[in-house]
Structure formats: C-alpha cells, structure tokens
Design a protein around this motif. Structure first.
Motif, mmCIF file in Angstrom:
data_model
loop_
_atom_site.group_PDB
_atom_site.id
_atom_site.type_symbol
_atom_site.label_atom_id
_atom_site.label_comp_id
_atom_site.label_asym_id
_atom_site.label_seq_id
_atom_site.Cartn_x
_atom_site.Cartn_y
_atom_site.Cartn_z
ATOM 1 N N THR A 215 -62.204 1.194 -13.012
ATOM 2 C CA THR A 215 -61.581 1.914 -11.598
ATOM 3 C C THR A 215 -62.405 3.363 -11.766
ATOM 4 N N GLU A 216 -62.643 3.950 -12.989
ATOM 5 C CA GLU A 216 -63.110 5.304 -13.301
ATOM 6 C C GLU A 216 -64.460 5.304 -12.940
ATOM 7 N N ALA A 217 -65.123 4.049 -13.454
ATOM 8 C CA ALA A 217 -66.613 4.077 -13.145
ATOM 9 C C ALA A 217 -67.165 3.908 -11.704
ATOM 10 N N ILE A 218 -66.499 3.033 -11.252
ATOM 11 C CA ILE A 218 -66.742 2.699 -9.492
ATOM 12 C C ILE A 218 -66.280 3.999 -8.786
ATOM 13 N N SER A 219 -65.166 4.514 -9.135
ATOM 14 C CA SER A 219 -64.819 5.812 -8.156
ATOM 15 C C SER A 219 -65.714 6.963 -8.539
ATOM 16 N N GLY A 220 -66.409 6.782 -9.724
ATOM 17 C CA GLY A 220 -67.270 8.001 -10.090
ATOM 18 C C GLY A 220 -68.646 7.684 -9.723
ATOM 19 N N TRP A 221 -69.132 6.637 -9.263
ATOM 20 C CA TRP A 221 -70.408 6.303 -8.945
ATOM 21 C C TRP A 221 -71.327 7.337 -8.109
ATOM 22 N N ARG A 222 -72.434 7.800 -8.725
ATOM 23 C CA ARG A 222 -73.220 8.769 -7.837
ATOM 24 C C ARG A 222 -74.573 8.377 -7.534
ATOM 25 N N GLY A 223 -74.854 7.250 -7.520
ATOM 26 C CA GLY A 223 -75.965 6.669 -7.227
ATOM 27 C C GLY A 223 -77.000 6.318 -8.122
ATOM 28 N N ASN A 225 -78.994 2.466 -9.815
ATOM 29 C CA ASN A 225 -79.300 1.160 -9.839
ATOM 30 C C ASN A 225 -78.445 0.479 -8.972
ATOM 31 N N ILE A 226 -78.930 0.072 -7.717
ATOM 32 C CA ILE A 226 -77.946 -0.782 -6.942
ATOM 33 C C ILE A 226 -77.324 -1.928 -7.361
ATOM 34 N N ASP A 227 -77.620 -2.621 -8.227
ATOM 35 C CA ASP A 227 -77.262 -3.847 -9.013
ATOM 36 C C ASP A 227 -75.966 -3.524 -9.910
ATOM 37 N N VAL A 228 -76.174 -2.091 -10.324
ATOM 38 C CA VAL A 228 -74.854 -1.859 -11.088
ATOM 39 C C VAL A 228 -73.900 -1.545 -10.363
ATOM 40 N N TYR A 229 -73.859 -0.860 -9.036
ATOM 41 C CA TYR A 229 -72.759 -0.786 -8.381
ATOM 42 C C TYR A 229 -72.238 -2.124 -7.682
ATOM 43 N N ALA A 230 -73.182 -2.850 -7.327
ATOM 44 C CA ALA A 230 -72.587 -4.222 -6.946
ATOM 45 C C ALA A 230 -71.958 -4.978 -7.679
ATOM 46 N N SER A 231 -72.419 -4.980 -9.084
ATOM 47 C CA SER A 231 -71.609 -5.562 -10.216
ATOM 48 C C SER A 231 -70.381 -5.095 -10.471
ATOM 49 N N LEU A 232 -70.231 -3.725 -10.294
ATOM 50 C CA LEU A 232 -68.818 -3.020 -10.565
ATOM 51 C C LEU A 232 -67.868 -3.558 -9.367
ATOM 52 N N LYS A 233 -68.320 -3.615 -8.081
ATOM 53 C CA LYS A 233 -67.627 -3.853 -7.148
ATOM 54 C C LYS A 233 -67.286 -5.308 -7.295
ATOM 55 N N ASN A 234 -68.134 -6.125 -7.679
ATOM 56 C CA ASN A 234 -67.930 -7.696 -7.647
ATOM 57 C C ASN A 234 -66.960 -7.850 -8.724
ATOM 58 N N GLU A 235 -66.897 -7.130 -9.885
ATOM 59 C CA GLU A 235 -65.943 -7.433 -10.797
ATOM 60 C C GLU A 235 -64.615 -6.844 -10.594
ATOM 61 N N TYR A 236 -64.647 -5.795 -9.884
ATOM 62 C CA TYR A 236 -63.561 -5.029 -9.051
ATOM 63 C C TYR A 236 -62.526 -6.235 -8.436
ATOM 64 N N THR A 237 -63.367 -6.850 -7.543
ATOM 65 C CA THR A 237 -62.634 -7.718 -6.777
ATOM 66 C C THR A 237 -62.380 -8.931 -7.416
#
Length: 251
Positions: A215-223, A225-237
């Motif tokens: 949760t901390e990682a995804i809410s603190g995302w600052r831009g 590698n787009i795949d890192v953010y997509a992977s965070l969202k996918n795991e969160y979901t």
C-alpha cells in the motif's frame, strides 16, 4: 512517423542536477516495420560545469581534460533540441532507460516531447519472459542482432544500438506494425518477479511485499517504469485489497 533517439553521458549524480559531457541525437523517420531512416544527427561533447566523478569516468572514459575547452552544456544543449523540434523530430522521443534519466535531463534543457518510448521496458519484458541474462543495452544488442556492441557508453554508439533494436524487439513479440508496438510498449503490463528499486520494500519482489508495504509503495508512486506500477496495481487487486489509494508522497 518522425522521431528522435537520444542518449546522454554525464559527469555523475542525479539526472535532476548532473552536468552533461556528451549528447547524441539522431533524427529520422520510423517505418511501419520499425526500421529507422536517419536524416539528421548531432553528437558533441560538452563542459559539465564542474568536475567529472572518477567513478563515472571509468564507465564512459571521458576525463576532465577531454572536455575542458568544450562549450558549456547549459547553453549548447538547448540549441540541439530546438533544432530537433524545428525539424519535427520531437513527435516521438526514443531512448534506452530514458524514462528516469535521459528524458529528465532533456526536460531540464528545454525538450518537450509529445510522446516517449523507453525501449528498456519491452527489453526487460523479453528478459523476464525468456530468462535472458541481462536487459542491458549491450546484452540486448548482442541477443537481438547477433553483433557485438562497439563503443558502449559512447552516446552516439548507444543511440545507434537503440535504433537497431526496434525491429527485432517487435519481431520477438510477434508485432509487425510499429504504431501497435508503440501502443503496447507504452502501456504498463504486469510482469512477474519485478523488484522495487526505490521507496518502501526496496529490493523486494512485488509479490513478496506485505500488505502495508504494498500500500505504501503504490500510494507513494512518483513515476518511472510503467510495468512496476502496473505490477503493483495487479498485486493490489489480486489480494482483494480496498480501492487503490491516492498518491500521498514521493519516494
């Protein structure tokens, strides 16, 4: 489609404040098959405004004395990007790991690209899919073209290797239309086994993060590698957690 391919060599330090010792820019057109037809080139060395970090010199081989009489990058580099824009090459900006590095420096110096393609992203997807040793530019050039990288970490050599990777990368993923490849490569995709490089959970695989760190990682995302953010969202979901939180801070 008109595009420019760029690469910086620097004096060391953060992309937000480092001095520049070399910039290479190729301007040209991309065919539907991804082949790059070069029409313009700029490759120069510059004075970085201060000393070069010895550790950085060991990477690119440029010493203080090599650039002592070169023009100051802060005055000279913006003119390069103005000329690229005048010729319409700023429609698409291409690089290798340029999202968090070359593009950051370029924006400091006046570049305002309409769209950006970071070839490291599809290259890293290929590395993870096929179990390749490394997604470095030199290794991918060797893997995809069969040639040996020459003058790696020279900005001009790196831009030429970057251009050469586009058609074979497209072919490895079964794509024969560059606009389709561009859309696919600039849309974040969940990639198993990605590790965080910054912030909470640094060095850990996304799948192994506890719920609080995720949760901390995804809410603190600052831009980045787009795949890192997509992977965070996918795991969160996947875990069935609550709605993805709004960004609170930068890490």
């Amino acid at each position: 489609m008109r595009a420019l391919i760029h690469d910086f060599e620097t004096a060391g330090g953060s992309a937000r404040e480092c001095g520049v010792v070399q910039l290479a820019v190729l301007g040209g057109s991309l065919g539907e098959d991804g082949a790059f037809d070069q029409q313009w080139q700029s490759s120069e060395r510059y004075h970085p405004g201060g000393p070069i970090d010895p550790a950085t010199t060991r990477v690119h081989g440029v010493h203080d004395e090599d650039v002592a009489h070169c023009p100051d990058y802060r005055q000279a580099v913006p003119a390069v990007y103005r000329e690229a824009a005048r010729q319409g090459f700023d429609t698409l900006v291409i690089g290798y790991s340029n999202t968090g590095f070359d593009n950051v420096i370029a924006r400091r110096l006046g570049l305002r690209p309409r769209r950006s393609l970071d070839l490291f992203i599809p290259a890293y997807r290929l590395k993870k899919r096929d179990g390749l040793e490394s997604a470095s530019l030199g290794n991918m050039y060797r893997e995809l073209t069969g040639g040996d990288p020459v003058n790696a970490h020279d900005a001009l050599a790196d831009t030429r290797m970057t251009a050469a990777l586009i058609p074979p990368l497209m072919a490895r993923f079964g794509l024969d239309d560059f606009p389709a490849f561009l859309d696919w490569a600039t849309t974040g995709q969940p990639v198993p086994g990605l590790r965080l490089r910054f912030g909470p959970g640094r060095g850990q695989m996304i799948e192994s993060l506890d719920d609080e760190t995720l949760t901390e990682a995804i809410s603190g995302w600052r831009g980045g590698n787009i795949d890192v953010y997509a992977s965070l969202k996918n795991e969160y979901t996947r875990r069935g957690l609550s709605l993805i939180p709004e960004q609170r801070y930068l890490f």
